[in-house]
Write an enzyme that holds these catalytic residues in place. Structure first.
Site, PDB file in Angstrom:
ATOM      1  CE  LYS A 172      -2.857   2.886   2.979  1.00 38.30           C
ATOM      2  NZ  LYS A 172      -3.184   3.251   4.301  1.00 38.30           N
ATOM      3  CB  SER A 211       0.122   6.504   2.040  1.00 32.92           C
ATOM      4  OG  SER A 211      -0.765   5.528   2.138  1.00 32.92           O
TER       5      SER A 211
END
Length: 305
Positions: free
Chosen positions: A171, A173
């Site tokens: 993930k 970000s």
């Protein structure tokens, strides 16, 4: 679980579940349960628990376990990713094993960051590998340098991790590495999840399979609609929708962070409640302005549906 099954589980929008605290800083588990049950009636693929929006660094060990237990018992088939990030390998393994025993679908690991200057590629790969090899649950990495003392996973590290038999994705970000991560892991059973609505649509077009979006805590249906447009390859409507969602995200998460997400949840049908101190919530004036500006963008989005 084979690689294609893992990819399928990761394909979609995930809400990074917030932890609802009352004004005294106690967790309201009933509010958490209601949020999960309500989200379960939307097209969300699943939930990311014990992440940044969950204020995981402000939680004790037993609190983390109970939060995951409540989410797992309240879901209706959604995929659960749970964060097991601690500052030491020993503590991360302890938490990862317990979360795996509870039955989460994926374990997520951020890099340790207190000794940021010592976190080179070899050290981080050793940490990720040792934790991943201590459990049967598949592992996802989590790159978010803004809350990790600026420790950022390099594309070289991602390429190396993508070949590990127990690590299946990341993930991201970081607002700029998703393309490099997709490129670095090409040809491997390794998938990228966008970590922000700001770049979710372009990341999907470049090869990401889904996203973990703070905005999905407030507007899960809107976020899932953008996912559908990306899957359909609808560039014209998708780009228009994307621009509106970026604006929405800037008002909710970009301007106020977790406190803004929680305030927006309270305003638009969920229960965000208070952040845990030392974080502070929005003032009455800030909430009023937030509601006013968000409603403007929602009206524009409704005209596009």
């Amino acid at each position: 679980m084979n690689a294609l099954a893992i990819k399928e589980k990761l394909s979609g929008v995930f809400a990074p579940i917030v932890t609802p605290f009352n004004e005294e800083g106690e967790i309201d588990f009933e509010a958490l349960k209601r949020n999960v049950q309500k989200m379960g009636r939307t097209p969300l693929r699943g939930y990311f628990v014990l992440g940044t929006n969950g204020e995981f660094r402000s939680l004790g060990y037993e609190e983390k376990i109970e939060i995951v237990e409540v989410v797992l018992s309240s879901r209706s088939g959604e995929v659960v990713i749970a964060g097991a990030s601690c500052e030491s390998t020993v503590e991360s393994i302890k938490l990862a094993r317990e979360l795996s025993h509870l039955g989460v679908d994926f374990i997520s690991l951020m890099p340790p960051s207190f000794f940021a200057k010592r976190m080179n590629d070899d050290t981080l790969f050793g940490y990720f590998s040792e934790v991943a090899e201590s459990i049967d649950t598949p592992v996802l990495l989590y790159n978010n340098p803004s809350v990790a003392n600026n420790v950022c996973l390099s594309p070289t590290l991602i390429s190396r991790a993508s070949k590990h038999s127990r690590i299946f994705g990341v993930k991201d970000s970081s607002k700029g590495n998703y393309d490099a991560y997709i490129t670095a892991s090409l040809g491997e059973d390794f998938w990228v999840l966008a970590g922000s609505a700001d770049f979710f649509f372009p990341a999907m077009l470049l090869g990401a399979v889904g996203g973990v979006l703070s905005l999905a805590n407030v507007f899960p249906d809107v976020c899932c609609r953008l996912f559908s447009l990306a899957v359909e390859g609808n560039l014209e409507q998708g780009l228009q929708f994307h621009r509106k969602i970026v604006r929405l995200n800037s008002l909710v998460s970009g301007k106020f962070g977790v406190s803004g997400v929680k305030a927006a949840m309270d305003l638009f049908g969920f229960e965000g409640m208070f952040p845990r101190k030392p974080l502070v919530g929005l003032s009455a004036v800030q909430k009023e302005e937030l509601e006013k500006e968000v409603k403007k963008v929602l009206e524009e989005l409704e005209r596009m549906l």
